[in-house]
Write an enzyme that holds these catalytic residues in place. Sequence first.
Site, PDB file in Angstrom:
ATOM      1  N   GLY A 181       0.781  -1.236   0.000  1.00 37.28           N
ATOM      2  CA  GLY A 181       0.000   0.000   0.000  1.00 37.28           C
ATOM      3  C   GLY A 181       0.812   1.286   0.000  1.00 37.28           C
ATOM      4  N   GLU A 236       3.763   4.114   6.100  1.00 34.83           N
ATOM      5  CA  GLU A 236       2.533   3.350   5.866  1.00 34.83           C
ATOM      6  C   GLU A 236       1.578   4.137   4.959  1.00 34.83           C
ATOM      7  OE1 GLU A 236       0.812   0.783   5.859  1.00 34.83           O
ATOM      8  OE2 GLU A 236       0.831  -0.358   7.711  1.00 34.83           O
ATOM      9  N   ASP A 237       0.702   3.419   4.283  1.00 31.81           N
ATOM     10  CA  ASP A 237      -0.327   4.086   3.496  1.00 31.81           C
ATOM     11  C   ASP A 237      -1.423   4.636   4.404  1.00 31.81           C
ATOM     12  OD1 ASP A 237      -1.111   1.537   4.247  1.00 31.81           O
ATOM     13  OD2 ASP A 237      -1.915   0.964   2.290  1.00 31.81           O
ATOM     14  N   ASP A 240      -5.339   2.325  10.248  1.00 37.09           N
ATOM     15  CA  ASP A 240      -6.768   2.102  10.471  1.00 37.09           C
ATOM     16  C   ASP A 240      -6.972   1.783  11.957  1.00 37.09           C
ATOM     17  OD1 ASP A 240      -9.399   1.499  10.264  1.00 37.09           O
ATOM     18  OD2 ASP A 240      -9.177  -0.183   8.889  1.00 37.09           O
ATOM     19  N   PHE A 294     -13.956   3.699   3.380  1.00 38.96           N
ATOM     20  CA  PHE A 294     -12.930   2.779   2.894  1.00 38.96           C
ATOM     21  C   PHE A 294     -12.417   3.397   1.606  1.00 38.96           C
ATOM     22  CE2 PHE A 294     -10.926  -0.747   0.784  1.00 38.96           C
ATOM     23  CZ  PHE A 294     -10.275  -1.393   1.825  1.00 38.96           C
ATOM     24  N   VAL A 295     -11.108   3.514   1.506  1.00 38.46           N
ATOM     25  CA  VAL A 295     -10.576   4.293   0.387  1.00 38.46           C
ATOM     26  C   VAL A 295      -9.657   3.479  -0.528  1.00 38.46           C
ATOM     27  CG1 VAL A 295     -10.801   6.538   1.509  1.00 38.46           C
ATOM     28  CG2 VAL A 295      -8.723   5.192   1.869  1.00 38.46           C
TER      29      VAL A 295
HETATM   30  P1  IMP Z   1      -4.584  -1.402  10.589  1.00 44.88           P
HETATM   31  O1  IMP Z   1      -3.656  -2.493  11.045  1.00 44.88           O
HETATM   32  O2  IMP Z   1      -6.011  -1.661  11.015  1.00 44.88           O
HETATM   33  O3  IMP Z   1      -4.122  -0.024  10.999  1.00 44.88           O
HETATM   34  O4  IMP Z   1      -4.671  -1.491   9.016  1.00 44.88           O
HETATM   35  C1  IMP Z   1      -3.681  -0.986   8.185  1.00 44.88           C
HETATM   36  C2  IMP Z   1      -3.731  -1.606   6.830  1.00 44.88           C
HETATM   37  O5  IMP Z   1      -5.048  -1.938   6.454  1.00 44.88           O
HETATM   38  C3  IMP Z   1      -3.240  -0.647   5.778  1.00 44.88           C
HETATM   39  O6  IMP Z   1      -1.865  -0.737   5.608  1.00 44.88           O
HETATM   40  C4  IMP Z   1      -4.019  -1.079   4.569  1.00 44.88           C
HETATM   41  O7  IMP Z   1      -3.321  -2.108   3.896  1.00 44.88           O
HETATM   42  C5  IMP Z   1      -5.307  -1.649   5.107  1.00 44.88           C
HETATM   43  N1  IMP Z   1      -6.418  -0.678   5.033  1.00 44.88           N
HETATM   44  C6  IMP Z   1      -7.049  -0.106   6.063  1.00 44.88           C
HETATM   45  N2  IMP Z   1      -8.007   0.737   5.657  1.00 44.88           N
HETATM   46  C7  IMP Z   1      -7.981   0.711   4.322  1.00 44.88           C
HETATM   47  C8  IMP Z   1      -8.714   1.418   3.289  1.00 44.88           C
HETATM   48  O8  IMP Z   1      -9.608   2.255   3.541  1.00 44.88           O
HETATM   49  N3  IMP Z   1      -8.386   1.121   2.009  1.00 44.88           N
HETATM   50  C9  IMP Z   1      -7.431   0.210   1.687  1.00 44.88           C
HETATM   51  N4  IMP Z   1      -6.715  -0.444   2.605  1.00 44.88           N
HETATM   52  C10 IMP Z   1      -6.965  -0.205   3.913  1.00 44.88           C
END
Ligand code: IMP
Length: 319
Positions: A181, A236-237, A240, A294-295
């Site tokens: 990402g 990071e992208d 979440d 969600f993007v």
């Molecule tokens: P976290 O561990 O919940 O913070 O999730 C992080 C990862 O979830 C990111 O690096 C993305 O790969 C994926 N992710 C979370 N939200 C989105 C979204 O809205 N679009 C696409 N990927 C997402």
Amino acid sequence: MSHIDLVSLLVEDYDEAIAFYVEKAGFELVEDSPETSSVTGDPKRWVVVRPPGAQTGLLLARASDDAQRAAVGRQTGGRVGLFLHTDDFAAAHQRMTEAGIRFTQPPRQEAYGWVVVWEDLYGNRWDLLGPADSGPGPADPHIGEILFSQTQIAARVAELGRQITADYAGRTPLLVSVLKGSLVFMADLMRAIDGPAEIDVLAVSSYGAATKSSGVVRIIKDLDHDVAGRDVILVEDIVDSGLTMRYLVDRLSSQGPASVSTCALLVREAAHGGQSEGAVTIDYEGFRLPASAFVIGYGLDAGQLYRNLPYVASYIPQP
Ligand code: IMP
């Protein structure tokens, strides 16, 4: 009720300007009457052109002295000075391209719709603007509202680059891209950092085709670098739940780095501010994202698709 009826556009010659605006730009010649200047008594013409159906027209005004001649094509000092709105952007763009109009860039999608800059015969710059659903190519029903445009992202990434440059002056940070990402963000961010920097990549398991976090983080590809004594910046992208970042920060911190900081293009609002247990601090944050969206785009995927969109848009699962 009043409206702007005419705007003067300085021209070198009436006929060449009429030919351009009518034959190439597709405007209508509304009026072309002989007149005499009330000041000099010289003959002149009252020439008005207008896009079909428009209220406001352009008065094509022949430059009559050196100051006016110098301003032909530069009435707004090189800025876009005129704005042509169309209901069907793709059709207008195609028709104008075929007519030989010079566009200075490819069309791009902004939060307010489609836009492209074009120039008239003297170099006056115009925006051609149209609604978001009238762009070139078939509209993809899964691509929703553009939340962060190419221009907005570029400006923010440049700012983050300046911040990192200043904060790491005299050091050589190791930028770690969390694949896949953050690939696009990383590529732009590293070029916005002015000074020595090294890069490495980590791959972690993603959500697969689903759009909800499983909370499971699995390292698929580890770093090539030894991080001991290094100043690591995790890139990071999107953060979440913060689980991925938390896991990676903890893992890297246990390997003896000089420092570990975090950078994310997007931080989902609910994930920030300590709501979740052990939430990780994001030192360099691009944009806040509303909790619900969600993007996709700019590296972010939905089922591995849409990473190549140059902007960040909301994803519509079932259009
Ligand atoms: P976290 O561990 O919940 O913070 O999730 C992080 C990862 O979830 C990111 O690096 C993305 O790969 C994926 N992710 C979370 N939200 C989105 C979204 O809205 N679009 C696409 N990927 C997402």
